[in-house]
Design a protein around this motif. Structure first.
Motif, PDB file in Angstrom:
ATOM      1  N   ASP A 156       0.808  -1.215   0.000  1.00 58.67           N
ATOM      2  CA  ASP A 156       0.000   0.000   0.000  1.00 58.67           C
ATOM      3  C   ASP A 156       0.842   1.267   0.000  1.00 58.67           C
ATOM      4  O   ASP A 156       0.339   2.334  -0.315  1.00 58.67           O
ATOM      5  CB  ASP A 156      -0.949   0.016   1.201  1.00 58.67           C
ATOM      6  CG  ASP A 156      -2.054  -1.028   1.058  1.00 58.67           C
ATOM      7  OD1 ASP A 156      -2.372  -1.388  -0.090  1.00 58.67           O
ATOM      8  OD2 ASP A 156      -2.586  -1.468   2.082  1.00 58.67           O
ATOM      9  N   ASP A 204       0.464   4.030  -7.438  1.00 66.70           N
ATOM     10  CA  ASP A 204       0.085   3.248  -8.612  1.00 66.70           C
ATOM     11  C   ASP A 204       1.169   3.297  -9.682  1.00 66.70           C
ATOM     12  O   ASP A 204       1.516   2.284 -10.280  1.00 66.70           O
ATOM     13  CB  ASP A 204      -1.241   3.756  -9.200  1.00 66.70           C
ATOM     14  CG  ASP A 204      -2.426   3.488  -8.282  1.00 66.70           C
ATOM     15  OD1 ASP A 204      -2.282   2.716  -7.307  1.00 66.70           O
ATOM     16  OD2 ASP A 204      -3.506   4.043  -8.550  1.00 66.70           O
ATOM     17  N   ARG A 247      -5.806  -3.276  -7.579  1.00 59.21           N
ATOM     18  CA  ARG A 247      -6.010  -1.827  -7.758  1.00 59.21           C
ATOM     19  C   ARG A 247      -6.645  -1.497  -9.108  1.00 59.21           C
ATOM     20  O   ARG A 247      -6.840  -0.339  -9.427  1.00 59.21           O
ATOM     21  CB  ARG A 247      -4.667  -1.099  -7.673  1.00 59.21           C
ATOM     22  CG  ARG A 247      -4.010  -1.199  -6.334  1.00 59.21           C
ATOM     23  CD  ARG A 247      -2.769  -0.336  -6.332  1.00 59.21           C
ATOM     24  NE  ARG A 247      -1.915  -0.599  -5.198  1.00 59.21           N
ATOM     25  CZ  ARG A 247      -0.867   0.140  -4.892  1.00 59.21           C
ATOM     26  NH1 ARG A 247      -0.528   1.184  -5.635  1.00 59.21           N
ATOM     27  NH2 ARG A 247      -0.126  -0.166  -3.839  1.00 59.21           N
TER      28      ARG A 247
END
Length: 47
Positions: free
Chosen positions: A2, A6, A36
Protein backbone atom coordinates in the motif's frame (compact mmCIF):
# COMPACT_ATOMS: atom_id res chain seq x y z
CA UNK A 1 2.32 -2.80 -1.01
CA UNK A 2 0.00 0.00 0.00
CA UNK A 3 2.98 2.31 0.36
CA UNK A 4 3.70 2.19 -3.39
CA UNK A 5 1.91 4.66 -5.60
CA UNK A 6 0.08 3.25 -8.61
CA UNK A 7 2.73 4.66 -10.93
CA UNK A 8 5.61 3.21 -8.92
CA UNK A 9 3.87 -0.18 -8.77
CA UNK A 10 3.50 -0.23 -12.56
CA UNK A 11 7.11 0.86 -13.05
CA UNK A 12 8.32 -1.80 -10.63
CA UNK A 13 6.29 -4.47 -12.41
CA UNK A 14 7.70 -3.53 -15.81
CA UNK A 15 11.26 -3.38 -14.43
CA UNK A 16 10.83 -6.79 -12.79
CA UNK A 17 9.89 -8.25 -16.16
CA UNK A 18 12.71 -6.44 -17.94
CA UNK A 19 15.33 -7.71 -15.49
CA UNK A 20 13.79 -11.19 -15.35
CA UNK A 21 13.30 -11.21 -11.60
CA UNK A 22 11.69 -14.11 -9.74
CA UNK A 23 8.31 -15.20 -11.12
CA UNK A 24 6.80 -15.15 -7.63
CA UNK A 25 7.77 -11.50 -7.18
CA UNK A 26 6.32 -10.58 -10.57
CA UNK A 27 3.09 -12.44 -9.76
CA UNK A 28 2.84 -10.60 -6.43
CA UNK A 29 3.15 -7.27 -8.24
CA UNK A 30 0.62 -8.37 -10.86
CA UNK A 31 -1.88 -9.42 -8.20
CA UNK A 32 -1.57 -6.04 -6.52
CA UNK A 33 -2.06 -4.28 -9.86
CA UNK A 34 -5.19 -6.32 -10.48
CA UNK A 35 -6.44 -5.52 -6.97
CA UNK A 36 -6.01 -1.83 -7.76
CA UNK A 37 -7.48 -2.36 -11.24
CA UNK A 38 -4.28 -1.23 -12.97
CA UNK A 39 -4.39 -3.70 -15.82
CA UNK A 40 -3.17 -1.59 -18.74
CA UNK A 41 0.50 -2.62 -18.46
CA UNK A 42 -0.26 -6.07 -17.13
CA UNK A 43 -2.43 -7.11 -20.05
CA UNK A 44 0.44 -7.11 -22.52
CA UNK A 45 3.15 -8.42 -20.18
CA UNK A 46 1.44 -11.04 -18.02
CA UNK A 47 3.35 -14.20 -17.23
Amino acid sequence: MDLLSDELLEDTYLAAIQYKLEDDFIRMLLLEMKRRQLNKAAASNAI
